[in-house]
Design a protein around this motif. Sequence first.
Motif, PDB file in Angstrom:
ATOM      1  N   TYR A 158     -14.197  43.089   3.228  1.00  0.00           N
ATOM      2  CA  TYR A 158     -14.638  42.785   1.873  1.00  0.00           C
ATOM      3  C   TYR A 158     -13.484  42.185   1.072  1.00  0.00           C
ATOM      4  O   TYR A 158     -13.673  41.270   0.264  1.00  0.00           O
ATOM      5  CB  TYR A 158     -15.140  44.052   1.187  1.00  0.00           C
ATOM      6  N   LEU A 159     -12.267  42.682   1.305  1.00  0.00           N
ATOM      7  CA  LEU A 159     -11.102  42.205   0.567  1.00  0.00           C
ATOM      8  C   LEU A 159     -10.840  40.731   0.835  1.00  0.00           C
ATOM      9  O   LEU A 159     -10.493  39.973  -0.084  1.00  0.00           O
ATOM     10  CB  LEU A 159      -9.881  43.043   0.948  1.00  0.00           C
ATOM     11  N   VAL A 160     -11.003  40.294   2.084  1.00  0.00           N
ATOM     12  CA  VAL A 160     -10.686  38.900   2.425  1.00  0.00           C
ATOM     13  C   VAL A 160     -11.918  38.007   2.410  1.00  0.00           C
ATOM     14  O   VAL A 160     -11.813  36.814   2.691  1.00  0.00           O
ATOM     15  CB  VAL A 160     -10.007  38.802   3.808  1.00  0.00           C
ATOM     16  N   GLU A 161     -13.091  38.560   2.065  1.00  0.00           N
ATOM     17  CA  GLU A 161     -14.312  37.757   2.072  1.00  0.00           C
ATOM     18  C   GLU A 161     -14.174  36.560   1.128  1.00  0.00           C
ATOM     19  O   GLU A 161     -13.844  36.710  -0.050  1.00  0.00           O
ATOM     20  CB  GLU A 161     -15.514  38.605   1.641  1.00  0.00           C
ATOM     21  N   GLY A 162     -14.423  35.383   1.645  1.00  0.00           N
ATOM     22  CA  GLY A 162     -14.346  34.171   0.840  1.00  0.00           C
ATOM     23  C   GLY A 162     -12.943  33.681   0.571  1.00  0.00           C
ATOM     24  O   GLY A 162     -12.771  32.626  -0.049  1.00  0.00           O
ATOM     25  N   ALA A 163     -11.906  34.420   1.005  1.00  0.00           N
ATOM     26  CA  ALA A 163     -10.524  34.009   0.749  1.00  0.00           C
ATOM     27  C   ALA A 163     -10.091  32.970   1.772  1.00  0.00           C
ATOM     28  O   ALA A 163     -10.464  33.033   2.944  1.00  0.00           O
ATOM     29  CB  ALA A 163      -9.588  35.212   0.809  1.00  0.00           C
ATOM     30  N   SER A 164      -9.310  32.009   1.335  1.00  0.00           N
ATOM     31  CA  SER A 164      -8.783  31.005   2.253  1.00  0.00           C
ATOM     32  C   SER A 164      -7.761  31.649   3.179  1.00  0.00           C
ATOM     33  O   SER A 164      -7.231  32.730   2.903  1.00  0.00           O
ATOM     34  CB  SER A 164      -8.123  29.870   1.464  1.00  0.00           C
ATOM     35  N   GLU A 165      -7.461  30.947   4.261  1.00  0.00           N
ATOM     36  CA  GLU A 165      -6.480  31.475   5.208  1.00  0.00           C
ATOM     37  C   GLU A 165      -5.113  31.636   4.551  1.00  0.00           C
ATOM     38  O   GLU A 165      -4.355  32.546   4.892  1.00  0.00           O
ATOM     39  CB  GLU A 165      -6.384  30.540   6.420  1.00  0.00           C
TER      40      GLU A 165
END
Length: 425
Positions: free
Chosen positions: A147-154
Amino acid sequence: MSLRRTDGAPGAGADRGRTGRAPGRRGRPPLTGPQRFLLGGSFLITLGSFAVLPYMSVLLHQRLGLGLGTVGFVLAVASLIQFAGGVVAGPVTGRIGLRRAMLLALGLRTAGFAAFVPGLTSPVLAVGALLLVSAGAALYLPANKAYLVEGASEARRPRLLSASGSAFNAGMALGPPAAAPLVMGSPGVLFSCVTVLFALVGAGHALLPAGAADRPADGSSAAPAADRAPGAGAPRPGPSPFVVTVLSVYAFMFFQHYLALYAVPRTSAAFYGAVLTGYAALLVVAQPLLAERVAALSYPAALRWGFGAMAAGMAAIGAGGHAGIVAGGALLCLGEIVLFLKNDLEALARSSAAPASVFGRQRLAAGIGAFASGVVGGQLYGAAESAGSARAFWAAVCLQCLLLPVFLLRRRPARDPEGSRAGAG
């Protein structure tokens, strides 16, 4: 505090022009409300868990009268559930979504800690409560990171994952001393407080917004295309992150398991406690600071730096004395930061599976490594003591740390388990 997502920032380019900020600032947007909440919740959850779990062997043995053999078996089963159970996170989150998976996990952990209150007079209830808590941890940690990295760029993932690691480690460091005054004298009060804490954190999770991964259509755990890193699942050079994680945790756990046996008789319990506290503080501070540098390393370079730091740390500990143990702890901290963060980033970058599935498999790898280290380390330390030189143990571990990157980097690249089983989660 609003938990509304704020990933988009309309007018950001115009603001930069008015304020004269450097172009690099555009690549580091502020944390969103949900991300801040998850980081704070991660600290509180780990604080509550480690107020109890490190004392579990004492409670089961001294208060409930279980034999040490039984206690060891119970703790082994609980550890197996907590680590190996992470592989169910992918199917569960694919079926019910990340937010519901976290709520289910926190519900299990809240019920487990609540069951400890009557369980203080019943071994059966206490063991059942511990297994509930372990099952909740197995499901929560992969869903939390996903959930924390959902949608976050690499490019943003190193910052988010390092901040998450710092939050968890801060809770781990503060939990045991916070609970020490209550754990033996008033354990019922301690478990009640932890139960309330988990219930409140769980209520906060219910306010989190649903993301794309929280709208499953057919039970598949595959991540939405927008959430995948560019090139996810594409062949990349270097060994499998799953295998590297197994061996990284294997090497690191020699330090975790056996430093006390070596350091306390040669220094003092107070010094050993100070080393652990300093280690945790260094990890909390240094991990976010080094995150982008670690992310910029190639995978082979990260293996050389990480295992090299671990080898140097083991050698310093074996050299003995207060200074050697302090220096060894600092070097092991550097090795942990480089290897553990880079392994997670590499596993995400290589996989086309949902992040929860990737993190679940990484948890399984960590469990395998910890188990192997416990089995090998006990025999190795016992043999070194029988030979009259505990320092030989650290020399042997140092040699392993030096050889592991050579072994890993000379292997022919194989298809990574994360990519090859992308549809299996």
